[in-house]
Design a protein around this motif. Structure first.
Motif: not given
Length: 406
Positions: A1-10, A94-106
């Protein structure tokens, strides 16, 4: 089962993330401006990668000083560098661009985090009355909102200090909630005390949770749990320390107890790290002994004005009169704050047999960090990261109930 994802800011040192990871969520990115905290987050990522690969001995070798941090990083195969050392502001391209790379479509399912709280704290309250542009921290919730706009998560968790509710007579908290609603979220908040969720510390925090308008989500039921344990259960298996002792690696002094096993604070390692104490001068040690005797003997707190004149160094005897405070061994600790990185006066070890302030590991345990959690950057940096953190045990409770609701 695919794990739910999160971003932790600050993200700080990752206390909130730790709870969500243990609950089964997958971190896409951690965003944090403090360099030492970012290295701590990286080290924790390596821990989980090696644990999943059944190679934890490599991580233990790092803690023992057998290999370097670079060697530790090299030992992790196919790792994603998801710790972003950057300051969140109006332009996060720059932060968003890096996160977009990390998302890999997720899809990003959750965003968690809490802006630095000094601007809302009681200590920082005098700054609240300034114009907003004079203290940009007052508007950091809008920077948090930029991540909600960009990634449109199902749910978000916004954590902050109790003073947020009363700052500027409640206007700031009203503005925060109103702003998040304009972004398409319903929300609710609770004041939670960490002692209700397995943490041996009285630490009240505002936990605001938002969810997409139109969804059938609602604020999860965070039921307080019985917590019969005390600070004594945290301290009893750690080695004796003199002021200034630097026991970065030491054996446990006693067998594991019920609390340490139930909370999973004591790990499978047969050693403990960062059980290091700061040095104290003779004057402070004499004051500490007076404070300990007074607290243990009659449950009274030492007032600065009651000290012998020869031990006083401050003319102001009316402000911060309880600046010397012994941790309550028979109950929960008072709140661990980042100020512990400055001095140990407010966190005195509760025994005349060890007259000193808390060690790094003791403070981490009171915050409910597991013993295999390593804080990078040295003693002062570690204390600061610990004091600023969300206790992982409370974070785990929040994450578990959100997962259940989703």
């Amino acid at each position: 089962m695919k794990k739910m994802t999160f971003i932790d800011v600050f993200a700080g040192a990752g206390g909130l993330s730790e709870g969500f990871v243990k609950a089964g969520f997958e971190p896409i990115a951690h965003v944090e401006m403090d360099t030492h905290a970012c290295k701590t987050l990286e080290t924790r990522n390596y821990y989980y990668a090696l644990k999943n690969a059944n190679k934890l001995q490599v991580y233990y070798d790092y803690l023992l000083g057998v290999i370097s941090h670079e060697d530790l990083a090299e030992s992790v195969l196919n790792k994603l560098d998801n710790v972003i050392n950057a300051s969140i502001g109006d332009d996060n391209t720059n932060i968003f661009n890096r996160i977009d790379e990390l998302c890999q479509g997720r899809k990003v399912d959750l965003i968690i985090g809490g802006p630095p709280c000094q601007a809302y704290s009681v200590v920082g309250r005098h700054r609240i009355n300034k114009l907003e542009e004079d203290d940009p921290r007052n508007l950091l919730y809008k920077q948090y909102g930029l991540f909600l706009e960009k990634y449109s998560p199902k749910v978000f968790v916004f954590e902050n200090v109790l003073g947020l509710l009363s700052a500027d007579n409640g206007r700031y908290f009203y503005d925060i909630k109103d702003y998040f609603r304009t972004l398409g979220y319903e929300l609710d908040s609770r004041v939670l005390n960490t002692s209700d969720y397995g943490v041996l510390q009285n630490r009240k925090r505002v936990i605001l949770i938002g969810w997409k308008k139109g969804s059938d989500f609602s604020y999860p039921e965070l039921v307080a749990e019985p917590n019969p344990y005390t600070v004594a259960d945290i301290l009893e298996d750690l080695a004796y320390l003199e002021p200034g002792d630097q026991k970065n690696i030491t054996n446990y002094a006693n067998d594991i107890n019920d609390y340490l096993e139930k909370s999973e604070i004591r790990s499978d390692m047969d050693f403990v790290t960062q059980h290091v104490a700061r040095p104290h001068n003779d004057r402070d040690l004499e004051i500490y002994k007076i404070a300990i005797d007074k607290w243990i003997g009659s449950r009274e707190r030492l007032k600065y004005a009651d000290l012998p004149e020869r031990l006083k160094t401050h003319k102001n005897q009316t402000s911060f009169t309880d600046r010397f405070k012994v941790v309550d061994i028979d109950n929960y600790s008072h709140t661990i704050l980042a100020h512990i990185s400055k001095d140990g006066h407010y966190y005195i070890y509760p025994s005349t047999e060890q007259i000193r302030s808390l060690s790094v590991r003791e403070a981490a345990r009171i915050q409910s960090f597991p013993d295999d959690y390593y804080f990078e950057g040295g003693r002062s940096a570690a204390f600061k990261q610990i004091g600023n953190a969300v206790p992982p045990l409370m974070a785990l409770k929040i994450a578990t109930e959100i997962k259940r609701a989703l």
